[in-house]
Scaffold this motif. Structure first.
Motif, PDB file in Angstrom:
ATOM      1  N   PHE A  90      25.581  -0.085   8.017  1.00 32.44           N
ATOM      2  CA  PHE A  90      24.328  -0.797   8.272  1.00 32.44           C
ATOM      3  C   PHE A  90      23.823  -1.557   7.046  1.00 32.44           C
ATOM      4  O   PHE A  90      23.336  -2.684   7.173  1.00 32.44           O
ATOM      5  CB  PHE A  90      23.246   0.175   8.752  1.00 32.44           C
ATOM      6  N   GLY A  91      23.912  -0.950   5.871  1.00 37.40           N
ATOM      7  CA  GLY A  91      23.420  -1.618   4.661  1.00 37.40           C
ATOM      8  C   GLY A  91      24.066  -2.969   4.453  1.00 37.40           C
ATOM      9  O   GLY A  91      23.387  -3.971   4.146  1.00 37.40           O
ATOM     10  N   ARG A  92      25.381  -3.038   4.631  1.00 32.76           N
ATOM     11  CA  ARG A  92      26.094  -4.311   4.466  1.00 32.76           C
ATOM     12  C   ARG A  92      25.700  -5.318   5.555  1.00 32.76           C
ATOM     13  O   ARG A  92      25.536  -6.514   5.289  1.00 32.76           O
ATOM     14  CB  ARG A  92      27.604  -4.068   4.483  1.00 32.76           C
ATOM     15  N   LEU A  93      25.566  -4.845   6.768  1.00 32.14           N
ATOM     16  CA  LEU A  93      25.184  -5.732   7.865  1.00 32.14           C
ATOM     17  C   LEU A  93      23.779  -6.291   7.656  1.00 32.14           C
ATOM     18  O   LEU A  93      23.538  -7.487   7.896  1.00 32.14           O
ATOM     19  CB  LEU A  93      25.259  -4.980   9.196  1.00 32.14           C
ATOM     20  N   PHE A  94      22.852  -5.448   7.215  1.00 32.98           N
ATOM     21  CA  PHE A  94      21.477  -5.901   6.991  1.00 32.98           C
ATOM     22  C   PHE A  94      21.423  -6.922   5.863  1.00 32.98           C
ATOM     23  O   PHE A  94      20.712  -7.934   5.959  1.00 32.98           O
ATOM     24  CB  PHE A  94      20.583  -4.698   6.660  1.00 32.98           C
ATOM     25  N   ARG A 120      16.118  -9.826  11.812  1.00 29.85           N
ATOM     26  CA  ARG A 120      15.963 -10.527  13.084  1.00 29.85           C
ATOM     27  C   ARG A 120      17.308 -10.719  13.782  1.00 29.85           C
ATOM     28  O   ARG A 120      17.422 -10.491  14.998  1.00 29.85           O
ATOM     29  CB  ARG A 120      15.282 -11.871  12.863  1.00 29.85           C
ATOM     30  N   SER A 121      18.313 -11.130  13.048  1.00 30.05           N
ATOM     31  CA  SER A 121      19.637 -11.310  13.660  1.00 30.05           C
ATOM     32  C   SER A 121      20.191  -9.981  14.161  1.00 30.05           C
ATOM     33  O   SER A 121      20.859  -9.922  15.199  1.00 30.05           O
ATOM     34  CB  SER A 121      20.603 -11.944  12.658  1.00 30.05           C
ATOM     35  N   LEU A 122      19.913  -8.901  13.426  1.00 29.11           N
ATOM     36  CA  LEU A 122      20.391  -7.594  13.869  1.00 29.11           C
ATOM     37  C   LEU A 122      19.653  -7.125  15.120  1.00 29.11           C
ATOM     38  O   LEU A 122      20.250  -6.469  15.987  1.00 29.11           O
ATOM     39  CB  LEU A 122      20.259  -6.568  12.752  1.00 29.11           C
ATOM     40  N   PHE A 123      18.358  -7.431  15.235  1.00 31.73           N
ATOM     41  CA  PHE A 123      17.648  -7.107  16.478  1.00 31.73           C
ATOM     42  C   PHE A 123      18.327  -7.798  17.664  1.00 31.73           C
ATOM     43  O   PHE A 123      18.507  -7.202  18.728  1.00 31.73           O
ATOM     44  CB  PHE A 123      16.182  -7.533  16.399  1.00 31.73           C
ATOM     45  N   ALA A 124      18.701  -9.068  17.472  1.00 33.81           N
ATOM     46  CA  ALA A 124      19.401  -9.794  18.530  1.00 33.81           C
ATOM     47  C   ALA A 124      20.746  -9.139  18.847  1.00 33.81           C
ATOM     48  O   ALA A 124      21.097  -8.942  20.019  1.00 33.81           O
ATOM     49  CB  ALA A 124      19.604 -11.248  18.123  1.00 33.81           C
ATOM     50  N   ALA A 125      21.502  -8.785  17.807  1.00 29.99           N
ATOM     51  CA  ALA A 125      22.808  -8.159  18.012  1.00 29.99           C
ATOM     52  C   ALA A 125      22.669  -6.807  18.707  1.00 29.99           C
ATOM     53  O   ALA A 125      23.482  -6.458  19.583  1.00 29.99           O
ATOM     54  CB  ALA A 125      23.513  -7.990  16.664  1.00 29.99           C
ATOM     55  N   LEU A 183      20.194  -7.773  27.558  1.00 30.59           N
ATOM     56  CA  LEU A 183      20.969  -8.977  27.263  1.00 30.59           C
ATOM     57  C   LEU A 183      20.073 -10.214  27.236  1.00 30.59           C
ATOM     58  O   LEU A 183      20.180 -11.047  26.312  1.00 30.59           O
ATOM     59  CB  LEU A 183      22.074  -9.148  28.305  1.00 30.59           C
ATOM     60  N   VAL A 184      19.188 -10.353  28.205  1.00 28.37           N
ATOM     61  CA  VAL A 184      18.275 -11.499  28.228  1.00 28.37           C
ATOM     62  C   VAL A 184      17.376 -11.492  26.994  1.00 28.37           C
ATOM     63  O   VAL A 184      17.174 -12.529  26.347  1.00 28.37           O
ATOM     64  CB  VAL A 184      17.432 -11.489  29.529  1.00 28.37           C
ATOM     65  N   ALA A 185      16.824 -10.320  26.653  1.00 28.45           N
ATOM     66  CA  ALA A 185      15.966 -10.229  25.473  1.00 28.45           C
ATOM     67  C   ALA A 185      16.750 -10.559  24.207  1.00 28.45           C
ATOM     68  O   ALA A 185      16.251 -11.260  23.315  1.00 28.45           O
ATOM     69  CB  ALA A 185      15.357  -8.835  25.376  1.00 28.45           C
ATOM     70  N   GLY A 186      17.982 -10.072  24.109  1.00 30.91           N
ATOM     71  CA  GLY A 186      18.797 -10.331  22.931  1.00 30.91           C
ATOM     72  C   GLY A 186      19.114 -11.803  22.759  1.00 30.91           C
ATOM     73  O   GLY A 186      19.049 -12.341  21.649  1.00 30.91           O
ATOM     74  N   LEU A 187      19.454 -12.477  23.863  1.00 34.42           N
ATOM     75  CA  LEU A 187      19.734 -13.910  23.791  1.00 34.42           C
ATOM     76  C   LEU A 187      18.480 -14.687  23.413  1.00 34.42           C
ATOM     77  O   LEU A 187      18.546 -15.688  22.684  1.00 34.42           O
ATOM     78  CB  LEU A 187      20.293 -14.402  25.123  1.00 34.42           C
ATOM     79  N   GLY A 188      17.323 -14.207  23.879  1.00 34.62           N
ATOM     80  CA  GLY A 188      16.072 -14.857  23.505  1.00 34.62           C
ATOM     81  C   GLY A 188      15.777 -14.710  22.024  1.00 34.62           C
ATOM     82  O   GLY A 188      15.400 -15.681  21.345  1.00 34.62           O
ATOM     83  N   VAL A 189      15.954 -13.509  21.491  1.00 35.04           N
ATOM     84  CA  VAL A 189      15.749 -13.294  20.053  1.00 35.04           C
ATOM     85  C   VAL A 189      16.736 -14.119  19.239  1.00 35.04           C
ATOM     86  O   VAL A 189      16.381 -14.701  18.211  1.00 35.04           O
ATOM     87  CB  VAL A 189      15.890 -11.789  19.710  1.00 35.04           C
ATOM     88  N   LEU A 190      17.979 -14.192  19.711  1.00 36.15           N
ATOM     89  CA  LEU A 190      18.997 -14.973  19.002  1.00 36.15           C
ATOM     90  C   LEU A 190      18.627 -16.453  18.977  1.00 36.15           C
ATOM     91  O   LEU A 190      18.777 -17.127  17.948  1.00 36.15           O
ATOM     92  CB  LEU A 190      20.356 -14.785  19.680  1.00 36.15           C
ATOM     93  N   ALA A 191      18.111 -16.965  20.101  1.00 33.43           N
ATOM     94  CA  ALA A 191      17.715 -18.377  20.148  1.00 33.43           C
ATOM     95  C   ALA A 191      16.562 -18.650  19.197  1.00 33.43           C
ATOM     96  O   ALA A 191      16.555 -19.661  18.481  1.00 33.43           O
ATOM     97  CB  ALA A 191      17.325 -18.753  21.583  1.00 33.43           C
ATOM     98  N   ARG A 241      17.889 -18.568  15.577  1.00 32.95           N
ATOM     99  CA  ARG A 241      18.654 -19.768  15.216  1.00 32.95           C
ATOM    100  C   ARG A 241      17.736 -20.963  15.011  1.00 32.95           C
ATOM    101  O   ARG A 241      17.942 -21.777  14.117  1.00 32.95           O
ATOM    102  CB  ARG A 241      19.682 -20.075  16.300  1.00 32.95           C
ATOM    103  N   ARG A 242      16.705 -21.081  15.850  1.00 37.32           N
ATOM    104  CA  ARG A 242      15.768 -22.194  15.688  1.00 37.32           C
ATOM    105  C   ARG A 242      14.976 -22.070  14.392  1.00 37.32           C
ATOM    106  O   ARG A 242      14.718 -23.041  13.698  1.00 37.32           O
ATOM    107  CB  ARG A 242      14.820 -22.260  16.876  1.00 37.32           C
ATOM    108  N   THR A 243      14.616 -20.809  14.036  1.00 35.63           N
ATOM    109  CA  THR A 243      13.855 -20.580  12.810  1.00 35.63           C
ATOM    110  C   THR A 243      14.690 -20.876  11.581  1.00 35.63           C
ATOM    111  O   THR A 243      14.205 -21.408  10.583  1.00 35.63           O
ATOM    112  CB  THR A 243      13.363 -19.124  12.764  1.00 35.63           C
ATOM    113  N   LEU A 244      15.994 -20.536  11.647  1.00 33.31           N
ATOM    114  CA  LEU A 244      16.863 -20.695  10.482  1.00 33.31           C
ATOM    115  C   LEU A 244      17.484 -22.082  10.392  1.00 33.31           C
ATOM    116  O   LEU A 244      18.157 -22.391   9.412  1.00 33.31           O
ATOM    117  CB  LEU A 244      17.981 -19.638  10.534  1.00 33.31           C
ATOM    118  N   ARG A 245      17.271 -22.934  11.423  1.00 34.97           N
ATOM    119  CA  ARG A 245      17.868 -24.261  11.420  1.00 34.97           C
ATOM    120  C   ARG A 245      17.276 -25.107  10.274  1.00 34.97           C
ATOM    121  O   ARG A 245      16.047 -25.156  10.119  1.00 34.97           O
ATOM    122  CB  ARG A 245      17.606 -24.955  12.748  1.00 34.97           C
TER     123      ARG A 245
END
Length: 373
Positions: free
Chosen positions: A244-248, A254-259, A352-360, A363-367
């Motif tokens: 987990f430490g390396r992944l975080f 935020r990306s991990l919440f999506a994953a 899955l729907v919530a995860g795709l929403g968080v991922l979107a 990605r928009r925030t990090l663009r």
């Protein structure tokens, strides 16, 4: 790090011994019901007291709360060894739940006082110890209960071994720097994360509580075979918490919440469509890969962003465990209405729907912003 072992001991470990407890008081007409309440009472008081414990830690620091909770855990957890009344044992279990909340919340808050570079790795190891402990604790309780119903209560004495180490902990304040801080006057955690914690608390019960019933519908009735998915889930949990430490550090909270949500959703959908045990085990392995990261991720996120870290962690733990009381009723209603597999499909689809929403959103925030001419 050992603080994550105490919820396993105080909230879940007695499960294999409860039939023996009920049998020992068979003359009591309510013995079976009271034994089941003994199994769940500590979880209820844990959920209700966690936010209060968070406030106490914010006022007095994590060390004294941790110390008192460890001593109380050992005392009230072991007291049923000498009691001869199921109602009195039930009372001790209610108090034990408060001690579990104190030890776990104080432990997580203590890790939150470490340097930002250390925190995610230590939260991962904290969760990993819980997974390792489960592999030892449940067989140990089962073995002790075959000797006598009182002996499993002695496992709570493990907390006394932690007391000398707890006394050496510093009374350090939480780090002052927080990014996107949540106000101390509030909950210490964003309300949307409390909703997510509640949802994940329900999902955590799908494997251990509902999977054995679903497996019967696809022809798996042998309890030894039904336990195999849980073993696979424990292995997945060890793998993910150990890394987990390396992944975080690489992806952020935020990306991990999506994953977490995407993995959980895909795994549940696959498990609900599984025609045989190997396919079901593969789906639940993926589910556990997601679930295992949630507690360390939300703790690391709160520690990094909240000026009311202990309160935020307390509310998050409360949200995660309080809703679990509702899972058997939800699962039964869904199962009776549209079939057992639908429990996996509904929870999996929502995740899955919530995860795709968080991922979107992530990605928009990090663009990168477009450059001006």
């Amino acid at each position: 790090m050992i603080s994550s072992l105490l919820p396993m001991l105080g909230l879940f470990a007695l499960g294999p011994a409860l039939p023996r407890v009920a049998a020992a008081f068979s003359a009591d007409p309510n013995a079976e019901v009271l034994a089941q309440l003994i199994g769940g009472a500590s979880g209820v008081s844990f959920a209700l007291s966690s936010p209060i414990i968070g406030g106490m830690i914010g006022r007095w620091g994590y060390k004294p709360v941790y110390f008192v909770s460890l001593v109380g855990f050992a005392a009230f957890g072991t007291l049923p060894f000498v009691l001869g009344s199921l109602p009195m044992i039930l009372v001790t279990r209610l108090i034990l739940g408060v001690c579990v909340a104190g030890a776990m919340t104080a432990g997580l808050a203590g890790i939150g006082t470490l340097d930002p570079d250390q925190r995610p790795r230590m939260y991962g190891r904290n969760a990993m110890i819980s997974s390792l402990g489960a592999m030892v604790i449940f067989p140990a309780v089962g073995a002790l209960s075959t000797i006598g119903w009182r002996l499993p209560f002695l496992i709570h004495l493990v907390a006394l071994a932690v007391v000398p180490m707890a006394m050496t902990l510093p009374n350090g304040p939480a780090p002052a720097s927080r990014t996107h801080a949540v106000s101390r006057r509030g909950l210490g955690v964003a309300p949307i994360l409390l909703v997510l914690a509640g949802f994940m608390g329900l999902v955590m019960y799908v494997g251990p509580m509902f999977a054995p019933f679903y497996l019967r519908t696809i022809g798996i009735a042998d309890p030894r075979l039904a336990a195999l998915p849980l073993s696979g889930m424990s292995l997945a949990s060890l793998i993910m918490t150990g890394n987990f430490g390396r992944l975080f550090a690489r992806f952020g909270a935020r990306s991990l919440f999506a994953a977490i949500l995407v993995l959980t959703g895909l795994g549940l959908l696959a498990a609900g469509l599984a025609p045989n045990l190997p396919t079901f085990m593969a789906g639940m392995f993926v589910v556990s890969c997601g679930i295992a990261m949630f507690a360390p991720n939300i703790s690391a996120h709160i520690a990094a962003t909240s000026t009311n870290m202990a309160g935020g962690i307390g509310w998050a733990m409360s949200a995660m465990f309080a809703v679990q009381v509702a899972f058997p009723f939800l699962a039964r209603a869904i199962s009776q209405a549209i079939g057992p597999a639908s429990v996996f499909h509904i929870f999996g689809g929502c995740a899955l729907v919530a995860g795709l929403g968080v991922l979107a959103v992530a990605r928009r925030t990090l663009r990168p912003m477009p450059r001006s001419a």
